[in-house]
Each structure stands twice: as C-alpha cells, then as structure tokens.
Design an enzyme around this catalytic site. Structure first.
Site, PDB file in Angstrom:
ATOM      1  N   ARG A 197       0.796  -1.228   0.000  1.00 52.59           N
ATOM      2  CA  ARG A 197       0.000   0.000   0.000  1.00 52.59           C
ATOM      3  C   ARG A 197       0.828   1.277   0.000  1.00 52.59           C
ATOM      4  O   ARG A 197       0.556   2.198  -0.775  1.00 52.59           O
ATOM      5  CB  ARG A 197      -0.903   0.047   1.235  1.00 52.59           C
ATOM      6  N   THR A 198       1.831   1.326   0.866  1.00 56.34           N
ATOM      7  CA  THR A 198       2.590   2.578   0.964  1.00 56.34           C
ATOM      8  C   THR A 198       3.313   2.820  -0.357  1.00 56.34           C
ATOM      9  O   THR A 198       3.318   3.932  -0.883  1.00 56.34           O
ATOM     10  CB  THR A 198       3.581   2.509   2.145  1.00 56.34           C
TER      11      THR A 198
ATOM     12  N   LYS B  13      27.804  -4.594  -3.437  1.00 57.35           N
ATOM     13  CA  LYS B  13      29.268  -4.422  -3.463  1.00 57.35           C
ATOM     14  C   LYS B  13      29.771  -3.810  -2.164  1.00 57.35           C
ATOM     15  O   LYS B  13      30.939  -3.454  -2.051  1.00 57.35           O
ATOM     16  CB  LYS B  13      29.660  -3.507  -4.625  1.00 57.35           C
TER      17      LYS B  13
END
Ligand code: NCD
Length: 360
Positions: A92-93, A121
């Site tokens: 949702r966010t 990395k």
C-alpha cells in the site's frame, strides 16, 4: 562471483549528538524557509498543517474525478522526478506513493531491495541515498532500521544537493505518512459529527512494535479532548515513550486487555496485526491472539457511528464478513493514502495553492 560484501560503515561527525537530541530541538533542521522539507516524524505536523493537508487532499480527490481535473493535476509537477527506495516489503505505501506521483505528473524510479543495487558491493546506505539525490528531486524511503530516514535526511541536508526525504516507514519506530492518512480517514468519518476533536479511539493489537499506532498517537497532540484506549496482550503493550508523550500533553489513555469492554465506548477502533517480523524472543508463533480480533458479532456492540480502521495488511484481526458494514473504513483508508500523499507531495513542492485556486 556470488554472495554480497559486508556493508561499509561510515562515521559521520556529529550524527550521534544530533540523533540523541530532544525531538523538539530537531524539527527546524527538517524545514526549509519555514516550510516542511523532510517528513521524518509525526511530531512534525501541527494542527494548521493537518487541516491544510486534509483540505488539499479533498481538492485533489475532487479534481481526480474528471479527465480535465486529472489533466490539471498531471501538469503540476511533470518537471520533477521521485525515487521510491523500499527495502522493506510494502504494498500500500509503495503503490499509494507511486500513484500519488503519477497523479501529479512526476516520473518515478524505484528500488525495492538491496540485492540489485551497489549495496551488494558493500556501498553504504548513505552513499546509496546520496546517489539517488544526484538523479531525482524527491526520495521516499522505507527501511527496517529506526532512524534511517532521519539520518539520510541529516546527511543530505549538509550537501549541496539536498532533496526532500519522506519516511515511508522506519522499522518499528515511525510511519508518519500513515498517520496522515489515518487522521484524514478519521476526519472524513467524523465530518458530520464535529471531526476528530472530542472522540474516543481504541488502538488494538501489537502496540509495542506497530509503528502506525505510535505515529498516530503522536498526532493526537493536535486534537482537543481526544482519549485513547490501548487494547493489547500484556506482551505487546504500548511503549513508555509514547505514554510519556501523552502524559506530558494531558491526553488521557487507558490500557486494557479486555477488548469487548471497550467496544461500546469508542468512536473509532484501529485494529493492527501482530508484527511477527520483529519477533526477538520466544513467542508463540502460532498464536493469532483471537481475543484481539474484531468479529462479525461485534458489529452489534459498537456504536452506530463507530469507524473501524486497519492500516492493512490484515491477518485474522478482522473477519471478512465485517468488510461490507458501512462502518468498515479500511478499504477507503488505503485509498485515502493516495490522496493525502499526493497532497503532501504537492505541498513539499509548493504547488498546492494551484490546486486550491481551482476551487476559489
Ligand atoms: C503498516 C506498516 O507497514 O507498518 N502497513 C502499511 O504501511 N499500510 C502496518 C503493518 O504492516 O502491519
């Protein structure tokens, strides 16, 4: 080559000192020219801001009902780009922020994990965020660590290319934009009965690790005569920092594990899920805590105007049979997230007056 390299830990002079300051002393650091710049904590929002933002969200919602209105909105920020950096799961966010950006015409880039970026990395999170800032005008971040958004905003604000950071959830700590949509939903639910002032709100479930109830509790400072009912199993009680905050501001709160006794008393019930992903000790993983579920039969106990909310995702906290009751607000609540986040982004870029002028 396989596996990832351990993440580089960088030392920033002054960060620890800043982090440990009282929150009220930090607020100015996240402002620019008297306006909110970074959104890190719920404590940053005052009442005039909340009322203003809800009004902008209403206007955006109305404009979005027509093609012409949508075109107007899309022409507000086509020259801006946003980065969604979500290294903790989200439905949702993420989607509501992404679609809020589309509504206003922003272009969006995304990173939804650390496994495909140079963090493999060993690049530090701070360098990673600084890199985003080289390409975009706004960064929206969700991260499992408390303090992450704050630190990146603090780092960026000292560079020659500070871009606003919006905290989309910082571990078990805060979720300030969820609190915005929760307030917007409460205000809309109570629009014919005097708004949120004077209301009783129950928060139910995992109050210890649920960041949504923490951020929402902070925002109660802006409303008159609100009282809170914290309903949870003993092991998931609201933490002391929030209780201290409420005491200091004379906001009454009551704690109980007897959900049914609270149901008839309150104007809103805010359900939450047990946050198993933050389990640190032995807990009964199979236990769904049924005494803290809202069941169909409870619909007859609650007040006729009582609004039922949930930040979602839900597990077993609310029976699906409840969904069709007019008092079930959670599906509207998630959609409200898109409107209020669009309002916030419009505000951050200072174009909200163009929205409001459509209606003047
Ligand atoms: C909440 C979260 O991520 O904290 N969800 C959301 O943003 N809508 C609540 C949760 O995950 O329980």
């Amino acid at each position: 080559m396989n596996g990832s390299v351990e993440q580089t830990r960088q030392t920033y002079q002054g960060w620890d000192e800043f982090y440990n300051k009282d929150i009220d002393e930090k607020l100015d650091f996240f402002k620019l020219n008297g306006r909110l710049f970074d959104v890190i904590f719920a404590q940053q929002f005052d009442r005039p801001f909340m009322d203003y933002l809800c009004k902008i969200a209403d206007m955006i919602r109305l404009l979005a009902q027509t093609k012409m209105g949508q075109e107007k909105l899309r022409h507000l920020l086509p020259h801006k780009r946003a980065m969604l950096y979500f290294v903790q799961p989200s439905t949702r966010t993420f989607l509501s922020f992404q679609n809020a950006c589309y509504i206003l015409g922003l272009s969006v880039s995304e990173s939804r994990g650390t496994s495909t970026s140079s963090e493999v990395k060993g690049e530090s999170s701070e360098d990673t965020i600084r890199t985003f800032a080289s390409y975009v005008d706004l960064i929206i971040a969700r991260h499992p660590e408390a303090g992450f958004a704050e630190k990146t905003a603090w780092v960026l604000n000292q560079t020659d290319r500070p871009v606003p950071i919006l905290n989309g959830g910082s571990g078990p700590d805060q979720h300030p934009t969820q609190a915005l949509l929760d307030i917007y939903t409460l205000e809309r639910s109570f629009q014919h009965i005097g708004g949120l002032d004077g209301k009783k709100i129950a928060m139910v479930g995992d109050l210890k690790r649920g960041r949504t109830v923490r951020s929402l509790s902070y925002l109660m400072k802006n409303y008159n005569d609100v009282s809170l009912y914290f309903v949870s199993p003993d092991i998931f009680r609201m933490k002391d920092d929030i209780k201290k905050f409420l005491k200091k501001r004379d906001i009454p709160y009551y704690e109980t594990d007897d959900f049914e006794s609270v149901m008839p008393l309150v104007d809103a019930i805010y359900m939450t899920r047990i946050q198993k992903e933050y389990s640190d000790g032995p807990s009964n993983e199979a236990d769904t805590y049924p005494e803290f579920h809202f069941k169909k039969e409870h619909l007859s106990i609650i007040q006729p105007h009582c609004t039922i909310m949930h930040p979602l995702p839900r597990r077993y906290e609310i029976e699906v049979e409840v969904d069709n009751d007019p008092r079930a607000a959670y599906w509207q609540q998630e959609r409200n997230g898109m409107w209020i986040r669009a309002a916030l982004i419009a505000y951050i870029f200072g174009v909200e007056s163009e929205i409001l002028s459509e209606f003047s």
